[in-house]
Design a protein around this motif. Structure first.
Motif, mmCIF file in Angstrom:
data_model
loop_
_atom_site.group_PDB
_atom_site.id
_atom_site.type_symbol
_atom_site.label_atom_id
_atom_site.label_comp_id
_atom_site.label_asym_id
_atom_site.label_seq_id
_atom_site.Cartn_x
_atom_site.Cartn_y
_atom_site.Cartn_z
ATOM 1 N N ALA A 65 0.798 -1.367 -0.171
ATOM 2 C CA ALA A 65 -0.044 0.007 0.064
ATOM 3 C C ALA A 65 0.918 1.212 -0.065
ATOM 4 N N VAL A 66 1.907 1.194 0.581
ATOM 5 C CA VAL A 66 2.820 2.349 0.662
ATOM 6 C C VAL A 66 3.523 2.649 -0.487
ATOM 7 N N SER A 67 3.640 1.548 -1.427
ATOM 8 C CA SER A 67 4.398 1.690 -2.746
ATOM 9 C C SER A 67 3.547 2.565 -3.628
ATOM 10 N N ILE A 68 2.122 1.980 -3.490
ATOM 11 C CA ILE A 68 1.014 2.801 -4.236
ATOM 12 C C ILE A 68 0.988 4.259 -3.912
ATOM 13 N N ILE A 69 0.713 4.508 -2.585
ATOM 14 C CA ILE A 69 0.506 5.631 -1.975
ATOM 15 C C ILE A 69 1.664 6.580 -2.248
ATOM 16 N N GLN A 70 2.944 6.063 -2.134
ATOM 17 C CA GLN A 70 4.188 7.299 -2.267
ATOM 18 C C GLN A 70 4.119 7.806 -3.559
ATOM 19 N N ALA A 71 4.056 6.664 -4.596
ATOM 20 C CA ALA A 71 3.936 7.039 -6.135
ATOM 21 C C ALA A 71 2.908 7.989 -6.488
ATOM 22 N N TYR A 72 1.744 7.678 -5.795
ATOM 23 C CA TYR A 72 0.423 8.846 -6.027
ATOM 24 C C TYR A 72 1.027 10.096 -5.500
ATOM 25 N N VAL A 73 1.743 9.993 -4.231
ATOM 26 C CA VAL A 73 1.862 11.468 -3.688
ATOM 27 C C VAL A 73 3.061 11.964 -4.460
ATOM 28 N N PHE A 74 3.877 11.379 -5.143
ATOM 29 C CA PHE A 74 4.814 12.038 -5.958
ATOM 30 C C PHE A 74 4.465 12.734 -7.074
ATOM 31 N N SER A 75 3.584 11.827 -7.701
ATOM 32 C CA SER A 75 2.792 12.534 -9.014
ATOM 33 C C SER A 75 2.166 13.656 -8.798
ATOM 34 N N VAL A 76 1.260 13.317 -7.652
ATOM 35 C CA VAL A 76 0.262 14.510 -7.477
ATOM 36 C C VAL A 76 1.008 15.945 -7.092
ATOM 37 N N LEU A 77 1.956 15.799 -6.077
ATOM 38 C CA LEU A 77 2.993 16.872 -5.992
ATOM 39 C C LEU A 77 3.566 17.518 -7.145
ATOM 40 N N ALA A 78 3.914 16.816 -8.072
ATOM 41 C CA ALA A 78 4.599 17.125 -9.315
ATOM 42 C C ALA A 78 3.262 17.947 -10.300
ATOM 43 N N THR A 79 2.352 17.396 -10.203
ATOM 44 C CA THR A 79 1.154 17.817 -10.901
ATOM 45 C C THR A 79 0.809 19.204 -10.238
ATOM 46 N N LEU A 80 0.901 19.425 -8.831
ATOM 47 C CA LEU A 80 0.398 20.460 -8.361
ATOM 48 C C LEU A 80 1.604 21.664 -8.517
ATOM 49 N N TYR A 81 2.926 21.215 -8.502
ATOM 50 C CA TYR A 81 4.112 22.075 -8.943
ATOM 51 C C TYR A 81 3.766 22.822 -10.344
ATOM 52 N N SER A 82 3.274 21.927 -11.213
ATOM 53 C CA SER A 82 3.120 22.286 -12.638
ATOM 54 C C SER A 82 1.943 23.124 -12.698
ATOM 55 N N SER A 83 0.864 22.716 -12.050
ATOM 56 C CA SER A 83 -0.343 23.891 -12.187
ATOM 57 C C SER A 83 -0.011 25.165 -11.570
ATOM 58 N N GLU A 84 1.149 25.415 -10.671
ATOM 59 C CA GLU A 84 1.304 26.575 -10.020
ATOM 60 C C GLU A 84 2.155 27.524 -11.180
#
Length: 226
Positions: free
Chosen positions: A203-222
């Motif tokens: 579960a941590v493997s999926i969550i951490q990959a999701y968090v990394f991708s979402v944060l990268a997406t938020l940085y791009s949206s800014e």
């Protein structure tokens, strides 16, 4: 036998066979066969997950995002989650547990966002350094704080993923080393705890990959959102 607890994260102490590259090659073959074979339940599950992530990334990026930009973040998520899962198999080195791997992902992404923002949206980048309704006295401090927060973003992305991968693997290593020393009556309990920990690491493997991708997406949206 391991000389210390952290030797499990040393690639030189693992088997010389390139199981990481072999596993990624097999995985790419399994993914690409979806294009020419009759879909099954696993294919439908993969497509459903990617479509859900595509919609979420599209919402986070906003209407000003470039077409096809969600494909990059989907590819990033798939790459990280598969590398995390490969590290749970025996004799496969966990590449995402090292800063060399995670920084190689985070630093170019952050640098490309910064270069694009300062070249294309210079005024927006300057305005982003000072939040709205900031008193004039605090403006220099806010610029300093926002600049520092922008500078440490690749480090926080990399360290977050690496630390979570190391923590779970250390717990599994500690429990695995206790198998030979515990009484026979407790081996069943120890194995049960190890199975639960393995499920938690999945579960941590999926969550951490999701968090990394979402944060990268938020940085791009800014960068792209005005």
């Amino acid at each position: 036998m391991m000389t210390n607890l952290f030797s499990s994260f040393d690639p030189s102490s693992s088997t010389p066979l390139l199981y990481n590259w072999l596993g990624l090659f097999v995985l790419m073959m399994l993914i690409t066969r979806m294009s020419w074979l009759i879909p099954n339940r696993l294919n439908y599950l993969f497509v459903m997950i990617t479509n859900t992530l595509h919609k979420e990334f599209k919402t986070l990026l906003g209407s000003s995002a470039h077409l096809g930009s969600t494909l990059f973040f989907l590819s990033l998520f798939i790459l990280i989650v598969f590398n995390n899962f490969f590290g749970l198999f025996p004799y496969i080195f966990t590449s995402t547990s090292h800063l060399v791997m995670t920084l190689s992902l985070a630093a170019p992404i952050w640098l490309s966002f910064m270069l694009f923002g300062w070249v294309k949206n210079t005024n927006h980048m300057f305005a982003h350094l000072v939040p709205q309704s900031t008193p004039g006295v605090l403006m220099p401090f806010m610029v300093l704080i926002e600049s520092i927060s922008n500078m440490i973003r690749p480090g926080t992305l990399a360290v977050r993923l690496t630390a979570n991968m190391i923590a779970g693997h250390l717990l599994m290593t500690l429990l695995g080393n206790q198998t030979a020393s515990v009484p026979a009556i407790l081996i069943g309990i120890l194995l049960f705890v190890q199975v639960l920990l393995l499920l938690l690491e999945s579960a941590v493997s999926i969550i951490q990959a999701y968090v990394f991708s979402v944060l990268a997406t938020l940085y791009s949206s800014e960068i792209t959102t005005h």
